[in-house]
Design a protein around this motif. Structure first.
Motif, short mmCIF file in Angstrom:
data_model
loop_
_atom_site.label_atom_id
_atom_site.label_comp_id
_atom_site.label_asym_id
_atom_site.label_seq_id
_atom_site.Cartn_x
_atom_site.Cartn_y
_atom_site.Cartn_z
N GLU A 135 0.83 -1.20 0.00
CA GLU A 135 0.00 0.00 0.00
C GLU A 135 0.87 1.25 0.00
OE1 GLU A 135 -2.57 -0.14 3.36
OE2 GLU A 135 -3.28 -2.17 2.93
N GLU A 136 0.34 2.33 -0.58
CA GLU A 136 1.03 3.61 -0.54
C GLU A 136 0.99 4.17 0.88
OE1 GLU A 136 2.71 5.14 -2.80
OE2 GLU A 136 2.26 3.84 -4.51
N THR A 137 2.09 4.77 1.31
CA THR A 137 2.15 5.38 2.64
C THR A 137 2.65 6.81 2.49
OG1 THR A 137 4.40 4.51 2.92
CG2 THR A 137 2.60 3.19 3.81
N ASN A 138 1.79 7.75 2.86
CA ASN A 138 2.14 9.16 2.69
C ASN A 138 2.23 9.93 4.00
OD1 ASN A 138 2.06 8.95 -0.19
ND2 ASN A 138 -0.19 8.95 -0.06
N ASP A 139 1.94 9.27 5.11
CA ASP A 139 1.92 10.00 6.38
C ASP A 139 3.21 9.86 7.19
OD1 ASP A 139 1.38 7.35 6.70
OD2 ASP A 139 -0.12 7.63 8.28
N ILE A 140 4.24 9.27 6.60
CA ILE A 140 5.55 9.26 7.23
C ILE A 140 6.58 9.72 6.21
CG2 ILE A 140 4.93 7.36 8.80
CD1 ILE A 140 6.74 5.57 7.07
N LEU A 141 7.71 10.23 6.70
CA LEU A 141 8.77 10.72 5.82
C LEU A 141 10.06 9.98 6.14
CD1 LEU A 141 9.98 12.81 3.81
CD2 LEU A 141 10.41 14.27 5.81
N LEU A 142 10.67 9.40 5.10
CA LEU A 142 12.01 8.84 5.21
C LEU A 142 12.98 9.81 4.55
CD1 LEU A 142 10.41 6.22 5.87
CD2 LEU A 142 12.22 4.96 4.70
N ARG A 143 13.94 10.28 5.30
CA ARG A 143 14.88 11.27 4.77
C ARG A 143 16.31 10.88 5.11
NH1 ARG A 143 16.80 14.05 9.01
NH2 ARG A 143 15.57 13.99 10.94
N GLN A 144 17.23 11.38 4.30
CA GLN A 144 18.65 11.12 4.53
C GLN A 144 19.10 11.76 5.84
OE1 GLN A 144 20.43 9.44 1.97
NE2 GLN A 144 22.03 9.15 3.50
N GLN A 216 6.11 2.74 19.18
CA GLN A 216 5.87 1.41 18.65
C GLN A 216 4.40 1.02 18.81
OE1 GLN A 216 8.71 -1.24 20.51
NE2 GLN A 216 10.47 -0.05 19.79
N GLY A 217 3.96 0.09 17.97
CA GLY A 217 2.58 -0.36 18.04
C GLY A 217 1.59 0.54 17.33
N ARG A 218 2.09 1.53 16.57
CA ARG A 218 1.20 2.45 15.87
C ARG A 218 1.21 2.23 14.35
NH1 ARG A 218 2.28 8.37 18.74
NH2 ARG A 218 2.50 7.62 20.91
N GLY A 219 1.92 1.19 13.90
CA GLY A 219 1.99 0.91 12.47
C GLY A 219 3.06 1.70 11.73
N ILE A 220 3.86 2.49 12.46
CA ILE A 220 4.89 3.31 11.82
C ILE A 220 5.95 2.44 11.17
CG2 ILE A 220 6.71 5.01 12.23
CD1 ILE A 220 4.95 6.10 14.53
N GLY A 221 6.39 1.40 11.89
CA GLY A 221 7.43 0.52 11.36
C GLY A 221 7.00 -0.16 10.07
N ARG A 222 5.78 -0.65 10.04
CA ARG A 222 5.27 -1.33 8.85
C ARG A 222 5.22 -0.37 7.66
NH1 ARG A 222 1.59 -3.40 11.16
NH2 ARG A 222 2.37 -5.53 11.40
N LYS A 223 4.77 0.86 7.91
CA LYS A 223 4.69 1.85 6.83
C LYS A 223 6.09 2.21 6.32
CE LYS A 223 0.36 3.94 8.44
NZ LYS A 223 -0.26 5.15 9.04
N ALA A 224 7.03 2.36 7.23
CA ALA A 224 8.41 2.70 6.82
C ALA A 224 9.00 1.58 5.98
CB ALA A 224 9.27 2.96 8.05
#
Length: 273
Positions: A135-144, A216-224
């Motif tokens: 699934e598309e995930t737009n509510d988290i940001l992965l940055r350098q 943890q437990g909020r789905g952040i890891g899965r989205k990342a």
């Protein structure tokens, strides 16, 4: 610094051992290729051919040990001699914790570890991603990561992996200095996690994935993970990662995104005599 010939000899011996034993060795090639002046590698040659090799891989006050012997030359004491030299180096460098690393399926390694009195500590799964809809995930940001993220990266290593702070600082200094991508995970403009991505020979490896305990437990890891896997897969890489078996929550998280275990590495605690 290892020579080009030495690196080629290590690679050739690794391939021979892996084919013969039907295993995969973990030789930390990033570190081998980036050796500085201190000798942390031990070789035994005969007639110009590499017969046995042992490498030390330091992470702060902890050192990991991994090596191999040409299948036709085993049980002749070659590795024992290299191991003795390596333990002298370990003692002189003052490492506090020694972990011996061996493929779970290697009978030769288990025989040697038993003779040394090493104690099993944990196992590590090497996992590979299988094609799975993401699934598309737009509510988290992965940055350098930048130098300003160093302290947060240390904090994450301490809280997520239980590392000693000095060890965490030493490890993060190495990661921030090499050419591996360190990515920070932001939610609502707040940094809550990190991971590293290393790409080589068509493979992308994910390391050091961690989220602050309170997030943890909020789905952040899965989205990342979905975001990283999608990007690397779209770029043509096969995607891999490593996770300890004692971390059942992480193992299930990776499996839910489409990762499957393909190899297992066993780690043993060792006390220098």
């Amino acid at each position: 610094m290892l020579t080009t010939q030495q690196l080629q000899d290590i690679e050739q011996l690794q391939k021979e051992c892996e084919i013969h034993d039907h295993v995969q060795l973990k030789l930390n090639w990033e570190m081998l290729r980036d050796r500085q002046t201190e000798p942390l590698d031990f070789f035994h040659y005969e007639n110009g051919e590499l017969i046995a090799f042992l490498g030390l891989y330091a992470f702060g006050s902890t050192v990991e040990v991994c090596g191999m012997v040409k299948p036709s030359e085993r049980r002749k004491g070659h590795f024992g001699r290299l191991f003795h030299l390596a333990m002298e180096k370990v003692n002189s460098n003052g490492y506090k914790k020694i972990l011996l690393n061996a493929p779970a399926g290697s009978d030769a390694a288990k025989f040697f570890l038993n003779t040394q009195g090493a104690e099993y500590a944990f196992s590590e799964h090497q996992m590979e991603w299988s094609e799975t809809p993401l699934e598309e995930t737009n509510d988290i940001l992965l940055r350098q990561a930048t130098e300003e993220d160093f302290e947060m990266s240390v904090r994450l290593s301490v809280t997520a992996f239980g590392l000693d702070e000095d060890d965490a600082r030493a490890m993060e200094r190495h990661h921030f200095a090499d050419n591996t991508d360190v990515l920070m995970i932001d939610v609502n403009e707040e940094t809550v996690g990190k991971l590293r991505v290393s790409r080589e020979e068509g493979q992308a490896w994910i390391y050091g994935f961690s989220i602050l305990p309170e997030y943890q437990g909020r789905g952040i890891g899965r989205k990342a993970l979905r975001q990283v896997v999608k990007k690397q897969s779209s770029a043509g890489y096969t995607v891999h990662l490593e996770v300890e078996t004692r971390n059942d929550h992480a193992l299930k998280l990776y499996e839910s995104v489409g990762f499957k275990s393909v190899h297992v590495q066993d780690y043993y605690k060792y006390e220098c005599r």
